[in-house]
Scaffold this motif. Structure first.
Motif, PDB file in Angstrom:
ATOM      1  N   LEU A 114       0.827  -1.211   0.000  1.00 36.28           N
ATOM      2  CA  LEU A 114       0.000   0.000   0.000  1.00 36.28           C
ATOM      3  C   LEU A 114       0.861   1.260   0.000  1.00 36.28           C
ATOM      4  O   LEU A 114       0.572   2.220  -0.722  1.00 36.28           O
ATOM      5  CB  LEU A 114      -0.927  -0.003   1.222  1.00 36.28           C
ATOM      6  N   THR A 115       1.923   1.267   0.792  1.00 34.39           N
ATOM      7  CA  THR A 115       2.787   2.453   0.807  1.00 34.39           C
ATOM      8  C   THR A 115       3.508   2.608  -0.528  1.00 34.39           C
ATOM      9  O   THR A 115       3.659   3.728  -1.030  1.00 34.39           O
ATOM     10  CB  THR A 115       3.807   2.392   1.954  1.00 34.39           C
ATOM     11  N   HIS A 116       3.914   1.496  -1.135  1.00 38.06           N
ATOM     12  CA  HIS A 116       4.538   1.566  -2.454  1.00 38.06           C
ATOM     13  C   HIS A 116       3.544   2.106  -3.499  1.00 38.06           C
ATOM     14  O   HIS A 116       3.930   2.838  -4.414  1.00 38.06           O
ATOM     15  CB  HIS A 116       5.036   0.184  -2.873  1.00 38.06           C
ATOM     16  N   THR A 117       2.267   1.755  -3.354  1.00 36.03           N
ATOM     17  CA  THR A 117       1.248   2.276  -4.265  1.00 36.03           C
ATOM     18  C   THR A 117       1.170   3.795  -4.169  1.00 36.03           C
ATOM     19  O   THR A 117       1.036   4.481  -5.185  1.00 36.03           O
ATOM     20  CB  THR A 117      -0.125   1.661  -3.931  1.00 36.03           C
ATOM     21  N   GLY A 118       1.256   4.304  -2.960  1.00 35.89           N
ATOM     22  CA  GLY A 118       1.214   5.745  -2.782  1.00 35.89           C
ATOM     23  C   GLY A 118       2.365   6.450  -3.475  1.00 35.89           C
ATOM     24  O   GLY A 118       2.216   7.570  -3.979  1.00 35.89           O
ATOM     25  N   VAL A 119       3.522   5.779  -3.532  1.00 33.72           N
ATOM     26  CA  VAL A 119       4.700   6.363  -4.169  1.00 33.72           C
ATOM     27  C   VAL A 119       4.617   6.247  -5.684  1.00 33.72           C
ATOM     28  O   VAL A 119       4.916   7.192  -6.421  1.00 33.72           O
ATOM     29  CB  VAL A 119       5.988   5.690  -3.641  1.00 33.72           C
TER      30      VAL A 119
ATOM     31  N   ALA B 214       5.791   4.820   7.864  1.00 33.77           N
ATOM     32  CA  ALA B 214       6.900   5.450   8.588  1.00 33.77           C
ATOM     33  C   ALA B 214       8.239   4.871   8.164  1.00 33.77           C
ATOM     34  O   ALA B 214       9.271   5.554   8.250  1.00 33.77           O
ATOM     35  CB  ALA B 214       6.706   5.269  10.090  1.00 33.77           C
ATOM     36  N   ASP B 215       8.227   3.632   7.683  1.00 36.41           N
ATOM     37  CA  ASP B 215       9.476   2.958   7.284  1.00 36.41           C
ATOM     38  C   ASP B 215       9.893   3.256   5.849  1.00 36.41           C
ATOM     39  O   ASP B 215      10.917   2.736   5.397  1.00 36.41           O
ATOM     40  CB  ASP B 215       9.320   1.439   7.446  1.00 36.41           C
ATOM     41  N   LEU B 216       9.132   4.065   5.117  1.00 35.32           N
ATOM     42  CA  LEU B 216       9.583   4.430   3.772  1.00 35.32           C
ATOM     43  C   LEU B 216      10.956   5.086   3.868  1.00 35.32           C
ATOM     44  O   LEU B 216      11.182   5.951   4.724  1.00 35.32           O
ATOM     45  CB  LEU B 216       8.594   5.412   3.122  1.00 35.32           C
TER      46      LEU B 216
ATOM     47  N   GLY C 112       7.595  11.895  -2.444  1.00 32.60           N
ATOM     48  CA  GLY C 112       6.194  11.881  -2.047  1.00 32.60           C
ATOM     49  C   GLY C 112       5.896  11.152  -0.755  1.00 32.60           C
ATOM     50  O   GLY C 112       4.726  10.971  -0.407  1.00 32.60           O
ATOM     51  N   ALA C 113       6.913  10.737  -0.012  1.00 27.84           N
ATOM     52  CA  ALA C 113       6.684   9.944   1.197  1.00 27.84           C
ATOM     53  C   ALA C 113       5.817  10.685   2.211  1.00 27.84           C
ATOM     54  O   ALA C 113       4.928  10.082   2.837  1.00 27.84           O
ATOM     55  CB  ALA C 113       8.015   9.547   1.826  1.00 27.84           C
TER      56      ALA C 113
END
Length: 302
Positions: free
Chosen positions: A146-151, A181-183, A189-190
């Protein structure tokens, strides 16, 4: 031809086979090209094929993800939008031309013309998605994907998928917060991704509801989702008011009975003293219009 295709179907894993698999069954690459030209095979990526005829971009992307994972020499799993497709999560603002993968170990990012391999995800998981992916396929933890999708896409794409994932019990909001938080420091864009994912709410039942809540929040309104009013459950109630906000993703209803039932429901809600604001996809791209509609409703309900 049918016998050849059946042989290739039997040689497939998750609907995908390689040129080498075909040659082991006595079918050379040039024959695969000929079968593809008459629509009996689908060429997915270099050296990889399928006997499945996909009906949309998401299905094609899933098969290409399977193919590239199998083709790579180092272990890798699906992440970002490729993992969303694997988990059958909503995909918004999403480019499905590129497959996104992640290594189980190692930190260097590798890019090819049709895929990207991210650095280590802290361990891979496995998932299936019948009828295509019956044999478990490696993928990043859902929170990481999900966090990778945001990026790779947009923060709102990550949020819409995250709401659905929490609602289905695939992940918790805490796990998503930790993954965001771990990005790595310096990830483009984090900060925007972290802000978006801080608003995850599994009570939202569709991407349209997720984006409605986001637009309203950005306009300064507080919403209560999934509120019961008499026998009706409404999408949102503006906190402290008698204004209902509903998202309607349909351009029009084809079912006359559905139109009549919806009108009766809305009339009954008005008799109970509520004002209904109904939003569609086009409204979510026009916050100024949403504000005007809500202000008018608040005035009418006062």
């Amino acid at each position: 031809m049918e016998d050849e295709v059946e042989l290739l179907r039997q040689a497939s894993v998750n609907g995908v086979f390689s040129s080498a698999d075909a040659e082991r069954h006595g079918i050379p690459r040039l024959r695969l090209v000929a079968l593809a030209k008459v629509g009996l095979l689908t060429h997915l990526t270099r050296g990889m094929w399928s006997t499945i005829h996909t009906v949309d971009a998401a299905q094609t992307h899933l098969l290409r993800t399977v193919a590239i994972i199998r083709r790579l020499r180092q272990p890798a799993g699906a992440t970002a939008q490729s993992a969303l497709v694997l988990h059958d999560l909503p995909i918004l603002d999403t480019d499905l031309d590129r497959v996104h993968l992640v290594r189980g170990r190692g930190h260097a990012t590798r890019r090819s013309h049709d895929y990207t391999v991210w650095g280590c995800a802290g361990g891979l998981r496995a998932a299936t998605r019948p009828p295509f992916v019956d044999t478990p396929l490696a993928c990043a933890p859902v929170a990481v994907a999900l966090t990778h999708t945001g990026v790779t896409c947009t923060p709102r794409a990550a949020l819409a998928a995250a709401d659905a994932a929490v609602r289905r019990g695939l992940v918790t909001s805490t796990e998503i917060e930790v993954a965001a938080a771990d990005l790595p420091l310096g990830t483009p864009g984090a900060a925007a991704v972290r802000r978006a994912l801080a608003d995850v709410d599994g009570r939202h039942e569709s991407p349209g509801e997720t984006l409605t809540a986001r637009v309203m929040r950005d306009l300064g309104y507080s919403l209560e989702p999934q509120v019961w009013i008499g026998p009706y459950r409404v999408d949102f109630l503006v906190t402290g008011t008698r204004v209902i906000v509903e998202f309607d993703g349909a351009v029009k209803y084809d079912d006359r009975q559905a139109i009549v039932a919806e009108k009766r429901r809305e009339d009954d809600l008005r008799r109970r003293g509520y004002v209904v604001v109904r939003l569609m996809w086009s409204d979510l791209h026009d916050p100024a219009r949403v504000r005007r509609l809500v202000v008018a409703a608040l005035t009418a309900a006062a």
